[in-house]
Design a protein around this motif. Sequence first.
Motif, mmCIF file in Angstrom:
data_model
loop_
_atom_site.group_PDB
_atom_site.id
_atom_site.type_symbol
_atom_site.label_atom_id
_atom_site.label_comp_id
_atom_site.label_asym_id
_atom_site.label_seq_id
_atom_site.Cartn_x
_atom_site.Cartn_y
_atom_site.Cartn_z
ATOM 1 N N ILE A 40 13.008 -27.612 -60.160
ATOM 2 C CA ILE A 40 12.851 -28.207 -58.858
ATOM 3 C C ILE A 40 13.543 -27.790 -57.962
ATOM 4 O O ILE A 40 13.288 -27.587 -56.592
ATOM 5 N N ILE A 41 14.736 -27.737 -58.433
ATOM 6 C CA ILE A 41 15.894 -27.054 -57.419
ATOM 7 C C ILE A 41 15.422 -25.624 -57.096
ATOM 8 O O ILE A 41 15.550 -25.346 -55.839
ATOM 9 N N ASP A 42 15.314 -24.732 -58.011
ATOM 10 C CA ASP A 42 14.821 -23.271 -57.647
ATOM 11 C C ASP A 42 13.762 -23.290 -56.728
ATOM 12 O O ASP A 42 13.788 -22.564 -55.898
ATOM 13 N N ASN A 43 12.676 -24.009 -56.929
ATOM 14 C CA ASN A 43 11.620 -24.150 -56.200
ATOM 15 C C ASN A 43 11.841 -24.505 -54.687
ATOM 16 O O ASN A 43 11.628 -23.924 -53.766
ATOM 17 N N TYR A 44 12.823 -25.521 -54.602
ATOM 18 C CA TYR A 44 13.221 -26.304 -53.274
ATOM 19 C C TYR A 44 14.084 -24.823 -52.715
ATOM 20 O O TYR A 44 13.782 -24.743 -51.248
ATOM 21 N N VAL A 45 14.890 -23.977 -53.031
ATOM 22 C CA VAL A 45 15.775 -23.387 -52.270
ATOM 23 C C VAL A 45 14.674 -22.311 -52.076
ATOM 24 O O VAL A 45 15.012 -21.676 -50.927
ATOM 25 N N LYS A 46 14.116 -21.780 -53.044
ATOM 26 C CA LYS A 46 13.049 -20.419 -52.702
ATOM 27 C C LYS A 46 11.997 -20.946 -51.453
ATOM 28 O O LYS A 46 11.535 -20.073 -51.087
ATOM 29 N N SER A 47 11.954 -22.339 -51.080
ATOM 30 C CA SER A 47 10.889 -22.684 -50.122
ATOM 31 C C SER A 47 11.398 -22.522 -48.798
ATOM 32 O O SER A 47 10.814 -22.489 -47.747
ATOM 33 N N ALA A 48 12.946 -22.083 -48.654
ATOM 34 C CA ALA A 48 13.498 -21.877 -47.442
ATOM 35 C C ALA A 48 12.805 -20.670 -46.712
ATOM 36 O O ALA A 48 12.742 -19.621 -47.308
ATOM 37 N N THR A 49 12.918 -20.778 -45.410
ATOM 38 C CA THR A 49 12.701 -19.607 -44.586
ATOM 39 C C THR A 49 13.934 -18.884 -43.921
ATOM 40 O O THR A 49 14.681 -19.875 -43.256
ATOM 41 N N ILE A 50 14.193 -17.807 -44.282
ATOM 42 C CA ILE A 50 15.430 -17.272 -43.655
ATOM 43 C C ILE A 50 15.120 -16.391 -42.402
ATOM 44 O O ILE A 50 14.449 -15.583 -42.516
ATOM 45 N N ILE A 51 15.897 -16.543 -41.319
ATOM 46 C CA ILE A 51 15.273 -15.983 -40.144
ATOM 47 C C ILE A 51 16.701 -15.186 -39.533
ATOM 48 O O ILE A 51 17.466 -15.781 -39.300
ATOM 49 N N ALA A 52 16.332 -13.688 -39.451
ATOM 50 C CA ALA A 52 17.562 -12.917 -39.269
ATOM 51 C C ALA A 52 16.961 -12.277 -37.858
ATOM 52 O O ALA A 52 15.941 -11.593 -37.924
ATOM 53 N N THR A 53 17.279 -12.538 -36.691
ATOM 54 C CA THR A 53 17.192 -11.981 -35.587
ATOM 55 C C THR A 53 17.389 -10.602 -35.448
ATOM 56 O O THR A 53 18.496 -10.066 -36.013
ATOM 57 N N PRO A 54 16.943 -9.562 -34.762
ATOM 58 C CA PRO A 54 17.263 -8.320 -34.665
ATOM 59 C C PRO A 54 18.709 -8.122 -33.913
ATOM 60 O O PRO A 54 19.149 -7.071 -34.406
ATOM 61 N N GLU A 55 19.090 -8.834 -33.342
ATOM 62 C CA GLU A 55 20.418 -8.804 -32.636
ATOM 63 C C GLU A 55 21.410 -8.887 -33.801
ATOM 64 O O GLU A 55 22.302 -8.145 -33.770
ATOM 65 N N LYS A 56 21.276 -9.951 -34.691
ATOM 66 C CA LYS A 56 22.192 -10.142 -35.689
ATOM 67 C C LYS A 56 22.103 -8.921 -36.776
ATOM 68 O O LYS A 56 23.043 -8.466 -37.307
ATOM 69 N N ILE A 57 20.823 -8.447 -37.102
ATOM 70 C CA ILE A 57 20.770 -7.365 -38.126
ATOM 71 C C ILE A 57 21.357 -6.008 -37.436
ATOM 72 O O ILE A 57 22.176 -5.407 -38.187
ATOM 73 N N LEU A 58 21.215 -5.873 -36.140
ATOM 74 C CA LEU A 58 21.783 -4.798 -35.657
ATOM 75 C C LEU A 58 23.508 -4.872 -35.567
ATOM 76 O O LEU A 58 24.157 -3.868 -35.618
ATOM 77 N N ALA A 59 24.018 -6.144 -35.239
ATOM 78 C CA ALA A 59 25.381 -6.432 -35.292
ATOM 79 C C ALA A 59 26.146 -5.972 -36.804
ATOM 80 O O ALA A 59 26.937 -5.707 -36.726
ATOM 81 N N ALA A 60 25.294 -6.586 -37.598
ATOM 82 C CA ALA A 60 25.793 -6.292 -39.178
ATOM 83 C C ALA A 60 25.687 -4.956 -39.544
ATOM 84 O O ALA A 60 26.741 -4.385 -40.082
ATOM 85 N N GLY A 61 25.031 -4.003 -38.969
ATOM 86 C CA GLY A 61 24.737 -2.819 -39.343
ATOM 87 C C GLY A 61 25.749 -2.101 -38.764
ATOM 88 O O GLY A 61 26.440 -1.057 -39.100
ATOM 89 N N LEU A 62 26.244 -2.219 -37.372
ATOM 90 C CA LEU A 62 27.237 -1.578 -36.526
ATOM 91 C C LEU A 62 28.693 -2.078 -37.064
ATOM 92 O O LEU A 62 29.412 -1.152 -37.075
ATOM 93 N N SER A 63 28.664 -3.109 -37.994
ATOM 94 C CA SER A 63 30.032 -3.638 -38.833
ATOM 95 C C SER A 63 30.073 -2.932 -40.103
ATOM 96 O O SER A 63 30.961 -3.252 -40.860
#
Length: 80
Positions: A40-63
């Motif tokens: 039940i907990i595994d299914n609950y956690v896996k149901s989450a949608t993770i949103i990473a904006t392009p700006e955050k991805i770029l900033a992480a890549g630059l770091s």
Amino acid sequence: MALNKIELEKQILKLLNDMSKIEKKPENARKLFASQLATIIDNYVKSATIIATPEKILAAGLSNSAGPVVAANNLICSIT
């Protein structure tokens, strides 16, 4: 999909009600309960949608001067 706490509570309550019907061999009931609760907990956690904006991805890549693990740690996402 957004995490649905109300549905999680319903599933846990159903599991508890199902387990209360098991009268023989409580050790087997505990193992079954743990297994089903983990699912039940595994299914609950896996149901989450993770949103990473392009700006955050770029900033992480630059770091990334210290390698991919540091870049991943610098990527901040929101879970809805």
